[in-house]
Design a protein around this motif. Sequence first.
Motif, PDB file in Angstrom:
ATOM      1  N   UNK A 157       0.779  -1.231   0.000  1.00 13.22           N
ATOM      2  CA  UNK A 157       0.000   0.000   0.000  1.00 13.22           C
ATOM      3  C   UNK A 157       0.807   1.276   0.000  1.00 13.22           C
ATOM      4  N   UNK A 158       2.127   1.206  -0.027  1.00 10.01           N
ATOM      5  CA  UNK A 158       2.946   2.403  -0.037  1.00 10.01           C
ATOM      6  C   UNK A 158       3.095   2.929  -1.459  1.00 10.01           C
ATOM      7  N   UNK A 159       3.267   4.237  -1.594  1.00 10.67           N
ATOM      8  CA  UNK A 159       3.609   4.852  -2.868  1.00 10.67           C
ATOM      9  C   UNK A 159       5.126   4.954  -2.923  1.00 10.67           C
ATOM     10  N   UNK A 160       5.725   4.285  -3.898  1.00  7.24           N
ATOM     11  CA  UNK A 160       7.182   4.174  -3.992  1.00  7.24           C
ATOM     12  C   UNK A 160       7.668   5.089  -5.108  1.00  7.24           C
ATOM     13  N   UNK A 161       8.572   6.010  -4.772  1.00  7.71           N
ATOM     14  CA  UNK A 161       9.152   6.920  -5.755  1.00  7.71           C
ATOM     15  C   UNK A 161      10.668   6.897  -5.634  1.00  7.71           C
ATOM     16  N   UNK A 162      11.351   7.363  -6.678  1.00  9.61           N
ATOM     17  CA  UNK A 162      12.804   7.416  -6.658  1.00  9.61           C
ATOM     18  C   UNK A 162      13.323   8.381  -5.611  1.00  9.61           C
ATOM     19  N   UNK A 163      14.474   8.046  -5.024  1.00  8.69           N
ATOM     20  CA  UNK A 163      15.011   8.869  -3.938  1.00  8.69           C
ATOM     21  C   UNK A 163      16.391   9.413  -4.198  1.00  8.69           C
ATOM     22  N   UNK A 164      16.755   9.614  -5.477  1.00 11.23           N
ATOM     23  CA  UNK A 164      18.106  10.092  -5.774  1.00 11.23           C
ATOM     24  C   UNK A 164      18.357  11.475  -5.180  1.00 11.23           C
ATOM     25  N   UNK A 165      17.302  12.268  -4.977  1.00 11.46           N
ATOM     26  CA  UNK A 165      17.463  13.606  -4.403  1.00 11.46           C
ATOM     27  C   UNK A 165      18.045  13.544  -3.005  1.00 11.46           C
ATOM     28  N   UNK A 166      17.776  12.466  -2.284  1.00  9.04           N
ATOM     29  CA  UNK A 166      18.270  12.326  -0.909  1.00  9.04           C
ATOM     30  C   UNK A 166      19.300  11.204  -0.797  1.00  9.04           C
ATOM     31  N   UNK A 167      19.959  10.872  -1.912  1.00 11.30           N
ATOM     32  CA  UNK A 167      21.058   9.891  -1.930  1.00 11.30           C
ATOM     33  C   UNK A 167      20.595   8.483  -1.555  1.00 11.30           C
ATOM     34  N   UNK A 168      19.347   8.150  -1.805  1.00 11.40           N
ATOM     35  CA  UNK A 168      18.831   6.819  -1.511  1.00 11.40           C
ATOM     36  C   UNK A 168      18.180   6.260  -2.775  1.00 11.40           C
ATOM     37  N   UNK A 169      17.756   5.000  -2.700  1.00 14.80           N
ATOM     38  CA  UNK A 169      17.154   4.351  -3.866  1.00 14.80           C
ATOM     39  C   UNK A 169      15.671   4.658  -4.000  1.00 14.80           C
ATOM     40  N   UNK A 170      14.936   4.611  -2.898  1.00 11.82           N
ATOM     41  CA  UNK A 170      13.487   4.810  -2.947  1.00 11.82           C
ATOM     42  C   UNK A 170      13.034   5.668  -1.780  1.00 11.82           C
ATOM     43  N   UNK A 171      11.888   6.322  -1.981  1.00 12.77           N
ATOM     44  CA  UNK A 171      11.177   7.032  -0.920  1.00 12.77           C
ATOM     45  C   UNK A 171       9.796   6.414  -0.787  1.00 12.77           C
ATOM     46  N   UNK A 172       9.320   6.301   0.441  1.00  9.23           N
ATOM     47  CA  UNK A 172       8.001   5.738   0.699  1.00  9.23           C
ATOM     48  C   UNK A 172       7.051   6.840   1.166  1.00  9.23           C
ATOM     49  N   UNK A 173       5.946   6.968   0.443  1.00  7.96           N
ATOM     50  CA  UNK A 173       4.883   7.913   0.811  1.00  7.96           C
ATOM     51  C   UNK A 173       3.679   7.111   1.293  1.00  7.96           C
ATOM     52  N   UNK A 174       3.021   7.625   2.323  1.00 10.66           N
ATOM     53  CA  UNK A 174       1.839   6.936   2.827  1.00 10.66           C
ATOM     54  C   UNK A 174       0.703   7.007   1.822  1.00 10.66           C
ATOM     55  N   UNK A 175       0.474   8.192   1.212  1.00  9.04           N
ATOM     56  CA  UNK A 175      -0.589   8.339   0.213  1.00  9.04           C
ATOM     57  C   UNK A 175      -0.065   8.874  -1.110  1.00  9.04           C
ATOM     58  N   UNK A 176       0.901   9.750  -1.083  1.00  8.21           N
ATOM     59  CA  UNK A 176       1.436  10.309  -2.307  1.00  8.21           C
ATOM     60  C   UNK A 176       2.094  11.653  -2.072  1.00  8.21           C
ATOM     61  N   UNK A 177       2.874  12.146  -3.042  1.00  7.25           N
ATOM     62  CA  UNK A 177       3.616  13.403  -2.849  1.00  7.25           C
ATOM     63  C   UNK A 177       2.731  14.616  -2.609  1.00  7.25           C
TER      64      UNK A 177
END
Length: 399
Positions: A282-302
């Motif tokens: 149920x997580x929204x998965x987006x790229x995390x290159x802005x914060x030097x990581x592979x993915x960012x997890x959003x509860x509902x969305x950006x």
Amino acid sequence: MSLITPSSKAKRSFGGKGGGRRFENNKIYGNPLPLLFVDPPSTRLNSVLGLLGLSLTRVENPHCEGIFDPITRSVWITNMDHCMTLWRRGFFGKGDLSRSEPSWLARQMNLRKSAGKQLTSEEVTARRRAERKQFKLDRAAAIAAVAEEAEQIFEKEGKVTVPALSGPAIPSAATWKPSQPIRPETPITPAEVDIPDPLDEEPLENVEHMQLTLQEAFFLLWNLDCLTVLHPDTLEPMSLKDLWIAFQRAHLPIEIEAPQPLRFDNPFLINYAVYHHYRSLGWVVKGGIKFCVDYLLYKRGPVFSHAEFAMVVLPVYEDPGDQEDAPSNLQNATPFAWSWLSTINRVNSQVQKTLVLVYVTIPSRKRVSATVLESPACFTQYSVREVILRRFIPARMRD
């Protein structure tokens, strides 16, 4: 594999974004996936079927189309209706000329109609960053002026004065206001010049397209069956098996020209295992290159809140021998230095994100036959484990 539950501190730190637009966002982005479940009109037949455990609910499938691009390792969506469908129903993809949602055309139309008076989200962010930069410069100048005044008092009267870092002479974030309108140094839209007559303007052509990562495209194709991927040369629909092979080939080193056998440590397989794991929870998965990581997890969305978790994918070989004969060095497969870990943890702590190390176990070729890689059934051989990492601050964590 377990679902990460946000801590109470994280819940307090991440308030909803949008304020008065919250109701509008809930209406526009209310569907978590491109598929829609439409209930039929309420009738007596529906009531009877409901008592029997049956339903006439139908599924609406958008059936979007995209073109596979092996150079950028992405799938391009050029139909703007398909772009907005995928973005507003699950936040899939990213506009190539925008920060996230494809809004290039809206920004250009806004520039023509209102001469830039009504700002889009990208323009608001750019202006806010410019104001923040100017505030820091004004504050530094004010502090330097106070220090210079203290030095003059010491030279004239011999009195030692400690320069104050706060007070009426030092601007603060709550009281500072720009003396004149601030424009970003690198505006997102073209510089405002003489606005021509609207009757003389040529109609705008939308040159923006949406890019889906290979993980997003395969998730939409394999799990939801709402995406058709076209071959870049023939523009013919590619089968699931063809895409399965092509997505893995796209991650092989360029210098490898001869066809290589499929391997369990292919970067596409490892990243998709992580993407599918959290998307299915149920997580929204987006790229995390802005914060030097592979993915960012959003509860509902950006558009609703900031990302709560920053994910770093760490592949682990079940058999160390498989790593020795790997055709290329897999990212983060070797032990990392403490300085690297401390750097990433500090970056994400400053933006109030919890750093999560995601360990993906790569099955051993001695235990699992390579024929399993011929279909997505091979994902049952991978395992995902999470380790949450928090910065230890002695002065704040004594209680």
